[in-house]
Design a protein around this motif. Structure first.
Motif, PDB file in Angstrom:
ATOM      1  N   GLN A  53      -2.981   3.558  -2.865  1.00 40.88           N
ATOM      2  CA  GLN A  53      -2.783   2.695  -4.027  1.00 40.88           C
ATOM      3  C   GLN A  53      -2.433   1.300  -3.532  1.00 40.88           C
ATOM      4  OE1 GLN A  53      -3.174   3.672  -7.309  1.00 40.88           O
ATOM      5  NE2 GLN A  53      -2.995   1.511  -7.819  1.00 40.88           N
ATOM      6  N   LEU A  54      -3.285   0.319  -3.876  1.00 42.08           N
ATOM      7  CA  LEU A  54      -3.092  -1.056  -3.422  1.00 42.08           C
ATOM      8  C   LEU A  54      -2.542  -1.912  -4.565  1.00 42.08           C
ATOM      9  CD1 LEU A  54      -5.374   0.182  -1.542  1.00 42.08           C
ATOM     10  CD2 LEU A  54      -6.178  -2.159  -1.228  1.00 42.08           C
ATOM     11  N   SER A  55      -1.569  -2.766  -4.238  1.00 42.22           N
ATOM     12  CA  SER A  55      -1.064  -3.778  -5.164  1.00 42.22           C
ATOM     13  C   SER A  55      -1.034  -5.102  -4.398  1.00 42.22           C
ATOM     14  CB  SER A  55       0.334  -3.413  -5.668  1.00 42.22           C
ATOM     15  OG  SER A  55       0.821  -4.417  -6.548  1.00 42.22           O
TER      16      SER A  55
ATOM     17  N   ILE B 143       0.854  -1.198   0.000  1.00 40.69           N
ATOM     18  CA  ILE B 143       0.000   0.000   0.000  1.00 40.69           C
ATOM     19  C   ILE B 143       0.883   1.237   0.000  1.00 40.69           C
ATOM     20  CG2 ILE B 143      -1.872   1.236   1.155  1.00 40.69           C
ATOM     21  CD1 ILE B 143      -2.565  -1.330   2.628  1.00 40.69           C
ATOM     22  N   ARG B 144       0.534   2.207  -0.835  1.00 41.64           N
ATOM     23  CA  ARG B 144       1.172   3.525  -0.800  1.00 41.64           C
ATOM     24  C   ARG B 144       0.088   4.565  -0.553  1.00 41.64           C
ATOM     25  NH1 ARG B 144       6.054   3.346   0.462  1.00 41.64           N
ATOM     26  NH2 ARG B 144       6.212   5.537  -0.205  1.00 41.64           N
ATOM     27  N   TYR B 145       0.376   5.511   0.354  1.00 44.09           N
ATOM     28  CA  TYR B 145      -0.590   6.543   0.722  1.00 44.09           C
ATOM     29  C   TYR B 145      -0.191   7.877   0.093  1.00 44.09           C
ATOM     30  CZ  TYR B 145      -2.099   3.143   4.219  1.00 44.09           C
ATOM     31  OH  TYR B 145      -2.558   2.010   4.844  1.00 44.09           O
ATOM     32  N   TYR B 146      -1.196   8.575  -0.462  1.00 45.62           N
ATOM     33  CA  TYR B 146      -0.937   9.847  -1.142  1.00 45.62           C
ATOM     34  C   TYR B 146      -1.862  10.931  -0.603  1.00 45.62           C
ATOM     35  CZ  TYR B 146       1.634   6.906  -4.384  1.00 45.62           C
ATOM     36  OH  TYR B 146       2.525   6.009  -4.924  1.00 45.62           O
ATOM     37  N   GLY B 147      -1.310  12.147  -0.478  1.00 45.24           N
ATOM     38  CA  GLY B 147      -2.077  13.293  -0.036  1.00 45.24           C
ATOM     39  C   GLY B 147      -2.566  14.120  -1.196  1.00 45.24           C
ATOM     40  N   ALA B 148      -2.894  15.402  -0.921  1.00 41.30           N
ATOM     41  CA  ALA B 148      -3.369  16.303  -1.959  1.00 41.30           C
ATOM     42  C   ALA B 148      -2.322  16.456  -3.047  1.00 41.30           C
ATOM     43  CB  ALA B 148      -3.707  17.665  -1.353  1.00 41.30           C
ATOM     44  N   SER B 149      -2.786  16.588  -4.283  1.00 42.16           N
ATOM     45  CA  SER B 149      -1.919  16.769  -5.460  1.00 42.16           C
ATOM     46  C   SER B 149      -0.972  15.603  -5.657  1.00 42.16           C
ATOM     47  CB  SER B 149      -1.138  18.081  -5.353  1.00 42.16           C
ATOM     48  OG  SER B 149      -2.007  19.178  -5.226  1.00 42.16           O
ATOM     49  N   GLY B 150      -1.322  14.413  -5.124  1.00 41.77           N
ATOM     50  CA  GLY B 150      -0.516  13.227  -5.366  1.00 41.77           C
ATOM     51  C   GLY B 150       0.767  13.154  -4.570  1.00 41.77           C
ATOM     52  N   VAL B 151       0.872  13.922  -3.474  1.00 42.28           N
ATOM     53  CA  VAL B 151       2.086  13.901  -2.657  1.00 42.28           C
ATOM     54  C   VAL B 151       2.187  12.561  -1.932  1.00 42.28           C
ATOM     55  CG1 VAL B 151       3.270  14.974  -0.714  1.00 42.28           C
ATOM     56  CG2 VAL B 151       2.049  16.392  -2.362  1.00 42.28           C
ATOM     57  N   ASP B 152       3.344  11.890  -2.065  1.00 44.28           N
ATOM     58  CA  ASP B 152       3.569  10.615  -1.386  1.00 44.28           C
ATOM     59  C   ASP B 152       3.794  10.905   0.095  1.00 44.28           C
ATOM     60  OD1 ASP B 152       4.484   8.177  -0.405  1.00 44.28           O
ATOM     61  OD2 ASP B 152       5.531   7.673  -2.252  1.00 44.28           O
ATOM     62  N   LEU B 153       2.936  10.347   0.958  1.00 45.83           N
ATOM     63  CA  LEU B 153       3.004  10.631   2.386  1.00 45.83           C
ATOM     64  C   LEU B 153       3.943   9.705   3.135  1.00 45.83           C
ATOM     65  CD1 LEU B 153      -0.773  11.322   3.150  1.00 45.83           C
ATOM     66  CD2 LEU B 153       1.047  12.962   2.640  1.00 45.83           C
ATOM     67  N   GLY B 154       4.598   8.800   2.413  1.00 45.92           N
ATOM     68  CA  GLY B 154       5.542   7.899   3.064  1.00 45.92           C
ATOM     69  C   GLY B 154       4.859   6.754   3.778  1.00 45.92           C
ATOM     70  N   CYS B 155       5.670   5.971   4.515  1.00 43.99           N
ATOM     71  CA  CYS B 155       5.178   4.777   5.183  1.00 43.99           C
ATOM     72  C   CYS B 155       5.785   4.673   6.573  1.00 43.99           C
ATOM     73  CB  CYS B 155       5.564   3.538   4.383  1.00 43.99           C
ATOM     74  SG  CYS B 155       4.171   2.693   3.667  1.00 43.99           S
ATOM     75  N   PRO B 156       5.009   4.732   7.651  1.00 44.00           N
ATOM     76  CA  PRO B 156       3.570   5.009   7.668  1.00 44.00           C
ATOM     77  C   PRO B 156       3.293   6.439   7.210  1.00 44.00           C
ATOM     78  CG  PRO B 156       4.448   5.079   9.883  1.00 44.00           C
ATOM     79  CD  PRO B 156       5.558   4.595   9.005  1.00 44.00           C
ATOM     80  N   PRO B 157       2.051   6.756   6.804  1.00 40.59           N
ATOM     81  CA  PRO B 157       1.781   8.092   6.272  1.00 40.59           C
ATOM     82  C   PRO B 157       1.993   9.172   7.324  1.00 40.59           C
ATOM     83  CG  PRO B 157      -0.263   6.891   6.648  1.00 40.59           C
ATOM     84  CD  PRO B 157       0.844   5.908   6.825  1.00 40.59           C
ATOM     85  N   ASN B 158       2.581  10.292   6.907  1.00 44.70           N
ATOM     86  CA  ASN B 158       2.840  11.383   7.841  1.00 44.70           C
ATOM     87  C   ASN B 158       1.772  12.468   7.776  1.00 44.70           C
ATOM     88  OD1 ASN B 158       3.385  12.671   5.452  1.00 44.70           O
ATOM     89  ND2 ASN B 158       5.601  12.689   5.735  1.00 44.70           N
ATOM     90  N   GLY B 159       0.584  12.124   7.305  1.00 44.55           N
ATOM     91  CA  GLY B 159      -0.543  13.043   7.235  1.00 44.55           C
ATOM     92  C   GLY B 159      -1.774  12.280   6.798  1.00 44.55           C
ATOM     93  N   ILE B 160      -2.904  12.978   6.754  1.00 47.27           N
ATOM     94  CA  ILE B 160      -4.148  12.324   6.336  1.00 47.27           C
ATOM     95  C   ILE B 160      -4.128  12.103   4.829  1.00 47.27           C
ATOM     96  CG2 ILE B 160      -6.634  12.611   6.107  1.00 47.27           C
ATOM     97  CD1 ILE B 160      -6.684  13.978   8.749  1.00 47.27           C
ATOM     98  N   PRO B 161      -4.252  10.847   4.363  1.00 42.42           N
ATOM     99  CA  PRO B 161      -4.193  10.580   2.925  1.00 42.42           C
ATOM    100  C   PRO B 161      -5.492  10.907   2.214  1.00 42.42           C
ATOM    101  CG  PRO B 161      -4.441   8.526   4.133  1.00 42.42           C
ATOM    102  CD  PRO B 161      -4.333   9.613   5.161  1.00 42.42           C
TER     103      PRO B 161
END
Length: 502
Positions: free
Chosen positions: A122-124, A100-118
């Protein structure tokens, strides 16, 4: 002794011919068997392959179901979102692995674990069968209460570049008590090398229904609702405005109301506006802090111009029946802008879609406060009525359609009574959720055309002097520019989309 012959016809068998025939039959049968064996083996192998591929697909689907279940149970606390790498339990009948990858506004990658509200995940997911693997990918869209507030910059109205914008000091998570700065608005070169204004994470703010000015994606374990602009109560000139965790309930010290002068005005009791506004400590100087000060003019100190994506504040609040609680008409595409009698002047040649005005008690200026027909779920059954406003120095005016879609004519207002007969140019229908996206949340005139602001995204847009849109009517086309008082999640996709096999 002689045996009697069995009655009936005689069948003489020549034993000399029977053996070759039997051998021939045996040879044929054995040959056919030899031919059939590889066919049967091939069919069995093919069946096993299909079974393995189906098992792998079922395993991948199971992985998606498990991941979605964990995402949904974590809603409301992003710190409990599932990890970015997961796998089925050991010995599972349908083994799988999940990424799983988490993305914020404008497609910003929030990292893992996410450092903000996604905003999306994106699930694979790869499932494993007896001899095969299959991988499915999908996009999960998080549903929140402010889907149409992606956030934007809030800049001073100083007339010359470089513009100054509210800034969090280069971080999405300022510490509690950090000063709110005004820095040069972010710019970067476009494809032709020209510098254009952008919105970075440290200058992306949202204006909420509580009248909070919130730094977008600033949520953390110590600030579950994010970080908001805050000043002490009671207030004094020169008090520093700082970032503090946003309060869960309406709190006066975090409420800022955009007024007629485009100042962010203060309240000390959460009901009445007071005499204090947000000010830049040193007018026009980058790096200065926001402080409590006076109100009024001052384009390089206290007159602010929020981007359309910042949000509509309390103007977005609805009554229990779904109508605007403040009587404002908010454009969906320009979500911080409301239908406005230009400069409070009923004789202006065009109406504008200006910054939505605010007040903690909801009593906004008359030039944005309208009475209008109740929204209908059917155009055929919609009430035909007036869109009217009245207030100090206004005799009572109704929105007037030019009854033409020509480019050089605009919506205006003219005097009208609160009841009685209407001229055709003052007849409007308000549509709510019609069940059809194209016709929902539109304001339709007597000719069947839709109320719309001029488009701010085109080259050389047709605007008022401060850059806000003028108001026209146009052929109804279902576009976001023609939608008014729509719910913030109007354009939400299905929760799970783009499910494909890699």
């Amino acid at each position: 002794m002689r045996f009697a012959r069995w009655p009936g016809p005689r069948h003489d068998i020549d034993d000399r011919g029977s053996m070759p025939l039997a051998m021939l039959l045996t040879t044929v049968v054995m040959g056919l068997t030899a031919i059939m064996v590889p066919i049967v083996v091939l069919q069995a192998g093919s069946t096993a392959t299909v079974s393995s591929r189906n098992s792998a697909l079922d395993a991948a689907r199971s992985g998606i179901d498990v991941a979605l279940g964990q995402i949904r149970t974590s809603l409301g606390d992003y710190t409990k979102l599932p990890p970015c790498e997961m796998a089925s339990p050991a010995g599972a009948d349908e083994p799988y692995t999940v990424s799983i990858r988490y993305y914020g506004a404008s497609g910003v990658d929030l990292g893992c674990p996410p450092n903000g509200i996604p905003v999306t995940a994106q699930l694979s997911v790869t499932g494993t069968g007896a001899s095969d693997t299959r991988t499915l990918s999908a996009t999960y869209t998080f549903k929140t209460t402010n889907e149409n507030i992606s956030g934007g910059n809030i800049r001073l109205d100083q007339p010359t570049s470089p513009y100054l914008c509210m800034d969090s000091g280069g971080t999405r998570r300022p510490v509690s008590g950090a000063a709110v700065k005004m820095e040069e608005c972010d710019r970067k070169p476009d494809s032709k090398g020209k510098l254009v204004y952008t919105v970075s994470t440290d200058q992306r703010f949202a204006y909420t229904e509580f009248l909070y000015i919130k730094l977008v994606n600033s949520e953390s374990p110590t600030a579950l609702n994010g970080m908001c602009l805050d000043a002490p109560v009671p207030r004094n000139t020169g008090d520093l405005v700082t970032f503090k965790p946003c309060e869960a309930l309406k709190t006066a010290r975090q409420q800022w109301s955009l007024d007629n002068s485009s100042n962010f005005r203060s309240t000390t009791n959460g009901v009445d506006l007071d005499a204090y506004c947000l000010n830049l400590s040193t007018p026009g100087k980058a790096g200065g802090s926001l402080v409590i000060g006076g109100c009024g003019g001052g384009s390089d100190q206290r007159v602010f111009r929020p981007q359309a994506s910042v949000g509509a504040g309390m103007a977005a609040a609805k009554t229990p029946t779904g109508e605007s609680a403040t009587g404002q008409l908010i454009n969906f595409k320009q979500f911080s802008r409301c239908l406005d009698v230009t400069n409070h002047d009923i004789n202006m040649s065009y109406m504008i879609v200006w910054f939505c005005k605010q007040a903690p008690n909801g009593d906004v200026s008359w030039n944005q406060r309208w009475t209008m027909p109740k929204p209908s779920a059917s155009e055929a059954q919609a009430e035909v009525g007036r869109i009217r406003t009245t207030g100090t120095n206004s005799p009572g005016v109704c929105l007037r359609s030019p009854l033409s879609t020509a480019s050089n004519v605009y919506a205006t207002v003219k005097t009208c009574t609160a009841t009685g007969a209407l001229d055709n140019d003052m007849k409007w229908k308000m549509l709510g959720d019609t069940g059809t996206y194209a016709t929902s949340y539109t304001v339709v005139d007597f000719m069947g055309n839709c109320l719309t602001p001029t488009d701010l995204t085109v080259d050389n847009p047709d605007t008022h002097g401060d850059g806000t849109a003028k108001t026209k009517v146009a052929v109804c086309d279902g576009s976001l520019l023609q939608k008014w008082n729509a719910p913030a999640n109007l354009t939400d996709p299905d929760t799970l989309t783009n499910t494909v096999e890699k």
